[in-house]
Scaffold this motif. Structure first.
Motif, mmCIF file in Angstrom:
data_model
loop_
_atom_site.group_PDB
_atom_site.id
_atom_site.type_symbol
_atom_site.label_atom_id
_atom_site.label_comp_id
_atom_site.label_asym_id
_atom_site.label_seq_id
_atom_site.Cartn_x
_atom_site.Cartn_y
_atom_site.Cartn_z
ATOM 1 N N TYR A 149 3.585 11.375 -2.850
ATOM 2 C CA TYR A 149 3.755 12.833 -2.775
ATOM 3 C C TYR A 149 4.732 13.239 -3.855
ATOM 4 O O TYR A 149 5.702 12.518 -4.103
ATOM 5 C CB TYR A 149 4.348 13.252 -1.412
ATOM 6 C CG TYR A 149 3.360 13.126 -0.286
ATOM 7 C CD1 TYR A 149 2.637 14.230 0.150
ATOM 8 C CD2 TYR A 149 3.126 11.895 0.312
ATOM 9 C CE1 TYR A 149 1.699 14.113 1.163
ATOM 10 C CE2 TYR A 149 2.189 11.771 1.321
ATOM 11 C CZ TYR A 149 1.479 12.882 1.742
ATOM 12 O OH TYR A 149 0.551 12.762 2.734
ATOM 13 N N LEU B 194 5.446 5.373 2.125
ATOM 14 C CA LEU B 194 5.359 6.716 1.539
ATOM 15 C C LEU B 194 6.320 6.768 0.362
ATOM 16 O O LEU B 194 7.481 6.356 0.497
ATOM 17 C CB LEU B 194 5.773 7.751 2.582
ATOM 18 C CG LEU B 194 4.812 7.865 3.772
ATOM 19 C CD1 LEU B 194 5.557 8.339 5.010
ATOM 20 C CD2 LEU B 194 3.660 8.791 3.437
ATOM 21 N N GLN C 175 1.293 5.649 -0.285
ATOM 22 C CA GLN C 175 0.787 7.030 -0.362
ATOM 23 C C GLN C 175 1.852 7.798 -1.107
ATOM 24 O O GLN C 175 3.026 7.710 -0.743
ATOM 25 C CB GLN C 175 0.673 7.658 1.026
ATOM 26 C CG GLN C 175 -0.281 6.992 1.985
ATOM 27 C CD GLN C 175 -0.150 7.618 3.375
ATOM 28 O OE1 GLN C 175 -0.338 8.808 3.550
ATOM 29 N NE2 GLN C 175 0.174 6.803 4.360
ATOM 30 N N LYS D 245 0.858 -1.193 0.000
ATOM 31 C CA LYS D 245 0.000 0.000 0.000
ATOM 32 C C LYS D 245 0.889 1.236 0.000
ATOM 33 O O LYS D 245 1.811 1.315 0.815
ATOM 34 C CB LYS D 245 -0.858 -0.025 1.269
ATOM 35 C CG LYS D 245 -2.126 0.773 1.199
ATOM 36 C CD LYS D 245 -2.885 0.651 2.495
ATOM 37 C CE LYS D 245 -4.097 -0.228 2.492
ATOM 38 N NZ LYS D 245 -5.129 0.013 1.541
#
Ligand SMILES: NC(=O)c1ccc[n+]([C@@H]2O[C@H](COP(=O)([O-])OP(=O)(O)OC[C@H]3O[C@@H](n4cnc5c(N)ncnc54)[C@H](OP(=O)(O)O)[C@@H]3O)[C@@H](O)[C@H]2O)c1
Length: 300
Positions: A275, A296, A273, A271
């Motif tokens: 940026y 991340l 995320q 998983k």
């Protein structure tokens, strides 16, 4: 090229995304055009100066220990990879337009760049931990901190070896741990009792990937203290547990090949995320909070 950089130790606020000299592939390495690079806790530990041994900052610092991208330079002595190949792996200063990798595997075509970028450090560390613990089919293993970057990969790699996996997380991550195939327990006071209840029998090995639970409590779960291995509690050895800190025990090429195969066969799902590099400070702040689910990842 542009790279994430800093000229004084500090928090995420000292980071800038700015021009930097181009790196080049030295012997045994490849240079990639970076498509994505992950954030690891080591990044903000280095940024803070905590890893400097008390030495003052000299020059400009760069960050990033893994990435995925397209090979555009092949160093001396490297075989089996060519300009244009899509790879992921571990390296240095990878949070940049170009990065140099010292170990890599081919990116499975079905896997997104951001997922491949997330797999380098977490995959190598997980393979190392499970190998040192000798985890095999039929074992019951407890992963303390199973929802984080390393933890979620270690859970799935242990399952792929045929082990039964109990993993700890906060209340918010119990469903996520179940989703990736673990038997979830909450961390914190009484965690060993909860693991014992979930195991309903012996626990063969403990992989401490958070370094937050008292090591004596983890040792209580296994027959020999050496069956507890930590990557984050560097005093665990005083109680007889084992600690692994990196290159000495590492077999990165084999580890990354295993990770690539698991990703290609949907046995490992990471998983992420994401940026943009220009907002890296936000990702660093989330990583510093110590409660990341999965990984991340920064993208150009
Ligand atoms: N020695 C090595 O070779 C090596 C390699 C890689 C990483 N590391 C180190 O290993 C650590 C973990 O890395 P990471 O990338 O997985 O970090 P991460 O992605 O930030 O994950 C941290 C995890 O710790 C969990 N956690 C927080 N408090 C906890 C507690 N009291 N008990 C148990 N778990 C707790 C969090 O769970 P919740 O979100 O559910 O709260 C989260 O899943 C870092 O310290 C890193 O520097 C060492």
């Amino acid at each position: 090229m542009r790279a994430l950089q800093y000229v004084a130790y500090g928090g995420p606020e000292v980071l800038t995304w700015a021009e930097a000299p181009d790196p080049h592939a030295g012997a045994g390495t490849v240079r990639i055009v970076v498509r994505a690079a992950s954030v690891n806790p080591l990044d903000w530990k280095v940024l803070s100066g905590a890893m400097s041994g008390g030495q003052p900052m000299v020059g400009t610092g760069y960050l990033g220990y893994d990435a995925a991208g397209v090979v555009d330079e092949v160093g001396e002595g490297v075989t089996g990879v060519s300009v244009g190949d899509e790879v992921f792996g571990r390296g240095r200063n990878t949070q940049a337009d170009y990065g140099v990798l010292d170990s890599w595997a081919r990116k499975p075509p079905s896997i997104d760049w951001v997922v491949a970028a997330a797999a380098g450090v977490a995959g190598e560390t997980s393979e190392r931990g499970l190998r040192l613990l000798g985890v095999q089919a039929g074992d019951t293993i407890f992963v303390d901190g199973g929802a984080g970057g390393v933890g979620a990969v270690a859970v799935q790699m242990a399952l792929a070896r045929g082990a039964r996996v109990i993993a700890s997380g906060s209340g918010a991550n119990q469903d996520y741990l179940r989703e990736i195939g673990a038997i979830p327990v909450r961390y914190g006071q009484g965690v060993a009792d909860r693991v014992q209840a979930a195991a309903a029998g012996r626990v063969d090995a403990v992989f401490d990937v958070a370094g937050k639970t008292a090591i004596e409590e983890l040792i209580r779960l296994v027959s020999e203290p050496s069956q507890v291995l930590s990557i984050a509690n560097f005093t665990a050895g005083q109680a007889g547990a084992r600690v692994t800190g990196g290159d000495a025990d590492s077999n990165p090429t084999q580890a990354l090949a295993e990770v690539a195969s698991l990703l290609a066969h949907n046995k490992l799902v990471i998983k992420v995320q994401t940026y943009p590099f220009s907002r890296a400070a936000e990702a660093y702040r989330i990583s510093q909070s110590g409660h990341v689910r999965g990984k991340l990842v920064l993208i150009p």
